[in-house]
Scaffold this active site. Structure first.
Site, PDB file in Angstrom:
ATOM      1  N   LEU A   1       0.864  -1.173   0.000  1.00  0.00           N
ATOM      2  CA  LEU A   1       0.000   0.000   0.000  1.00  0.00           C
ATOM      3  C   LEU A   1       0.903   1.226   0.000  1.00  0.00           C
ATOM      4  O   LEU A   1       1.919   1.256   0.694  1.00  0.00           O
ATOM      5  CB  LEU A   1      -0.890   0.030   1.241  1.00  0.00           C
ATOM      6  N   ASP A   2       0.546   2.248  -0.782  1.00  0.00           N
ATOM      7  CA  ASP A   2       1.313   3.485  -0.788  1.00  0.00           C
ATOM      8  C   ASP A   2       1.326   4.101   0.607  1.00  0.00           C
ATOM      9  O   ASP A   2       0.391   3.885   1.395  1.00  0.00           O
ATOM     10  CB  ASP A   2       0.695   4.480  -1.775  1.00  0.00           C
TER      11      ASP A   2
END
Length: 307
Positions: free
Chosen positions: A47-48
């Site tokens: 996930l960013d």
């Protein structure tokens, strides 16, 4: 006085973390791994740093199936801002240009969403972990090198408007492996004629964890103060990550032969990977079925016979 070095332990299981914003997936993993004092850990798809939500973490033997979860279907809720384009396609990037918003109604937005559903060709963001020449694109981008981000085919099962507040859109996305929500939003903005970027992103679920009981870092820290038993109660068994796979049960002899790396007979079925369970009902790992034969593929340590 030097702080005593943490002693890590063998620990098997899956934790469904509610990742906070501002941390990379690996930073979140390492914080949780140290709380659990787990010897070995991995995550199942990044996930960013901007993003929040479900990040399945695998410890011990569960890391053997982490790669299988990477290709799973995922769901997100995203907030997009129209009229502003950034170099990373999200709010963490530098603004490249601002454009006026055209007159848009729900019909116009739906017309722009429709071509972005189904099997589509997608260009990855230049700030992404995709590798080119053995190096992540983000490393090249940070050095200012010119980048031609690759295109690849991805599957978008749902891409829908949930609501709108001026230039801000709330969007629901369900997609397959390798899909970048940032790219979807970028391409939506271009289709609308004004550009767009992701301002907020939350991952809701990842197959097979469709109704996940997630734990925040703060909740885990609180449990850690109560002791390892309280923390360990948050873990799902390794088998929870294999619920989407067909199940094959073996008798004691079949379990023994599989543990020695030998193929075994099984009930005929569709070819492909299956979750194999032993005579006691415990999962042994993943095997490849071809007709009525099973070949071991990825077995857990308790299934492998050393003799």
């Amino acid at each position: 006085m030097n702080k005593p070095k943490a002693r890590f332990r063998a620990l098997d299981g899956i934790l469904l973390l509610d990742k906070p914003p501002g941390l990379s997936s690996n930073q979140a993993l390492q914080q949780v791994r140290h709380l659990f004092r787990a010897e070995k850990g991995g995550h199942t798809g990044s996930l960013d740093p901007l993003a929040t939500g479900l990040l399945p973490l695998c410890f011990g033997e569960a890391t053997k199936i982490a790669g299988l979860l990477l290709g799973a279907r995922k769901a997100y809720e995203a907030e997009a801002v129209l009229g502003v384009v950034t170099d990373s396609d999200d709010a963490d990037g530098a603004v490249l240009r601002e454009r006026p918003l055209p007159a848009l109604d729900e019909a116009a937005i739906e017309a722009a969403l429709a071509p972005l559903r189904g099997p589509i060709r997608q260009r990855a963001p230049i700030y992404s972990a995709l590798k080119q020449g053995g190096e992540p694109l983000y490393a090249k981008a940070r050095r200012g090198e010119p980048i031609e981000a690759p295109e690849r085919e991805v599957e978008v099962h749902r891409f829908e408007l949930l609501g709108r507040d001026g230039p801000r859109l709330r969007l629901h996305v369900e997609c397959g492996s390798g899909t970048y929500v940032r790219s979807l939003v970028r391409d939506l903005g271009e289709a609308l004629g004004c550009g767009a970027h992701v301002a907020a992103l939350r991952r809701l679920w990842v197959e097979p964890f469709l109704r996940p009981r997630m734990y925040t870092l703060d909740a885990l820290r609180g449990l850690a103060e109560r002791g390892e038993d309280a923390l360990d109660a948050c873990l799902l068994p390794v088998e929870a990550g294999l619920e989407a796979f067909p199940r094959v049960d073996l008798d004691a002899e079949g379990e023994r032969r599989l543990g020695f790396g030998q193929s075994v007979a099984c009930v005929a079925g569709a070819d492909g990977p299956v979750a194999v369970f032993g005579a006691t009902g415990r999962c042994l790992g993943i095997a490849q079925r071809q007709g009525d034969r099973l070949a071991p593929q990825r077995l857990f340590r308790w299934a492998v016979n050393a003799g």
